[in-house]
Design a protein around this motif. Structure first.
Motif, PDB file in Angstrom:
ATOM      1  N   UNK A  55       0.786  -1.222   0.000  1.00 22.86           N
ATOM      2  CA  UNK A  55       0.000   0.000   0.000  1.00 22.86           C
ATOM      3  C   UNK A  55       0.828   1.287   0.000  1.00 22.86           C
ATOM      4  N   UNK A  56       2.059   1.193   0.496  1.00 23.10           N
ATOM      5  CA  UNK A  56       2.850   2.420   0.549  1.00 23.10           C
ATOM      6  C   UNK A  56       3.208   2.929  -0.847  1.00 23.10           C
ATOM      7  N   UNK A  57       3.193   2.061  -1.841  1.00 26.99           N
ATOM      8  CA  UNK A  57       3.450   2.549  -3.200  1.00 26.99           C
ATOM      9  C   UNK A  57       2.438   3.649  -3.555  1.00 26.99           C
ATOM     10  N   UNK A  58       1.191   3.462  -3.121  1.00 25.99           N
ATOM     11  CA  UNK A  58       0.174   4.474  -3.394  1.00 25.99           C
ATOM     12  C   UNK A  58       0.250   5.654  -2.439  1.00 25.99           C
ATOM     13  N   UNK A  59       0.481   5.375  -1.165  1.00 20.37           N
ATOM     14  CA  UNK A  59       0.446   6.478  -0.195  1.00 20.37           C
ATOM     15  C   UNK A  59       1.673   7.383  -0.335  1.00 20.37           C
ATOM     16  N   UNK A  60       2.772   6.836  -0.789  1.00 21.69           N
ATOM     17  CA  UNK A  60       3.923   7.687  -1.060  1.00 21.69           C
ATOM     18  C   UNK A  60       3.571   8.728  -2.116  1.00 21.69           C
TER      19      UNK A  60
END
Lengths: 320, 320
Positions: A55-60
């Motif tokens: 999910x961090x790929x998107x939240x970054x």
């Protein structure tokens, strides 16, 4: 070029914004697992990072844009992984982060959101109740509401997985993507259908949370009244129409799997890869278990998308 | 520039030979584990690859050179991980691979060597008996004997981990390296002492297999008569003088840890990172557990070097 809300140039650009810690994750064949499943299996591992999910790929990406826009706060509803990733990315960039989750979410996910320092509000209900509450908070406070799968950055962030798959040397025949709201499936699908259209993109959802899969097959939004799955990370009842349209454009199939197959998938991943994964991350293996003939002799990639699981529950399911 | 048998240019060159699948492995902070240990902990994960250990970094290098030299066969003694890695690298390059291991090696390691297609001979004794037998085979057949830690390629292959650590953005204070024969510690140490000399390089060995650590402190080879540790991957009795010299040049300390700390280390890695690791991979965490004061508030990297463990034994130790 498939028609979706996503854009390949923006997806390439996302790689420059996302912390490298979340990019270029391991992709490797697991022969022992393949022998069990009767096909060649490669694992795309999204759990070896500080938030233990993709999910961090998107939240970054989202939080970088918010900072550029001068925003100072963001709120999301989450089954746990998005909230953790948003907390990680947002707090690091000086944003105030609020997360709304279900009281029934795995304790480990809630604990980690709190530990990261985000504001956490729990609701008495499932993810759809949390979504409604997060929207209220955003309105009341006048802050950005991050909506998983609807906000195209969540899809384009996840789509960087597709770039990595497409760039990998050895060709593969199919990729199995856990299907919840649809961000990962639409992202990976968009990239693969653009640059490697021969690869079959198959969405996998639990039979106990089938709304998006039913919608995919009926080509219209179908909602459900309840959820009945241990795969908390992909459990939703109200598919988002825009996401459904994207999925119809870039995925080849959507299949449902039984809880017993998800558990067997977790067990096989433990035994043959040494990975303790959350149920959603075992959906791909579950899909092969339920249709061995379809995959026999083929090279399949399964995205191991999250590893946030309560160990007590895990051991109850997997029973070492 | 530290004086060892290793060479930084060759280590850089090794990156062009090793399959990228084994390079640029995840390096990420694990906050939950750090909170438990009272310091900042980053994990360097060497288990997310087809052989589930760091050993292929060395075997990729060795087998490439053998092919260049027109050799067709190679033999090694192994506790299990080197044999698996040599099988993977060698068979892929058309070499005949023979591995000698102890009958008491973990079944999963032996099974995987067989599954890869190598010739496996088991001896009634420990790794030192296997080393002698492998040397016999090499002499009888006139083939290359690969000797872990003595053959500089095994050290320079492992040293690519050091390049990745040195190239990582956030600075760290210490790196904890499992110590067996010494290939990984001398490799990582050589690179760090060359390009980041301020980083403390600490070797960690089980108290039940202390030969190299005792040798390090006495600055001369000390052998032992027996082994008593679950950390099969680092259990040896006869340190190699050349490797000891290298270790003395590029490592800051060598410490021994108790079996109970290794088990607690495995448990903490399971709970906080979701990784099922073999005992050798928990040595770093064990070292912090035994000397919290030394590491308090510092940023420590622990190399999670292998994940090949019999699950029955694992669950007996860790007891979920």
């Amino acid at each position: 070029m498939p028609q979706t809300r996503l854009d390949l140039d923006r997806i390439h650009a996302a790689r420059r914004v996302v912390d490298p810690m979340f990019l270029d994750t391991p992709l490797y064949p697991c022969d022992a697992l393949g022998r069990q499943l009767g096909c060649t299996v490669s694992v795309k591992l999204e759990t070896a990072n500080p938030v233990r999910s993709f999910k961090a790929r998107g939240t970054e990406l989202v939080t970088s844009l918010l900072v550029e826009q001068g925003r100072t706060a963001v709120v999301c509803a989450s089954a746990g992984n998005l909230g953790q990733a948003l907390s990680w990315s947002g707090l690091r960039r000086g944003l105030d982060v609020a997360v709304v989750a279900s009281k029934r979410a795995p304790a480990t996910k809630l604990d980690r959101i709190r530990a990261l320092g985000a504001e956490l509000e729990l609701v008495d209900g499932d993810i759809e109740v949390a979504r409604a509450r997060a929207a209220d908070i955003a309105r009341q406070r006048g802050i950005r509401l991050l909506e998983d799968s609807l906000d195209v950055e969540t899809c384009e962030g996840a789509a960087t997985i597709g770039l990595e798959l497409a760039g990998a040397g050895p060709a593969f025949d199919a990729v199995l993507v856990a299907l919840g709201g649809g961000a990962m499936a639409s992202g990976v699908g968009h990239v693969l259908k653009t640059v490697a259209p021969g690869v079959e993109v198959i969405c996998v959802q639990p039979a106990g949370a089938p709304a998006m899969t039913r919608s995919w097959h009926e080509r219209r939004v179908v909602t459900t009244d309840s959820l009945d799955t241990i795969a908390d990370g992909v459990a939703g009842r109200f598919p988002i129409p825009e996401v459904l349209d994207d999925l119809l454009a870039v995925t080849d199939d959507a299949v449902l799997v039984r809880e017993s197959s998800i558990i067997e998938g977790m067990r096989l991943l433990l035994e043959h890869t040494g990975l303790v994964v959350e149920p959603s991350a075992a959906l791909g293996v579950a899909a092969v278990l339920e249709d061995r003939e379809r995959f026999a002799g083929r090279h399949v990639v399964t995205i191991v998308c999250g590893g946030n699981v309560d160990l007590d529950a895990y051991h109850r399911w997997v029973r070492p």
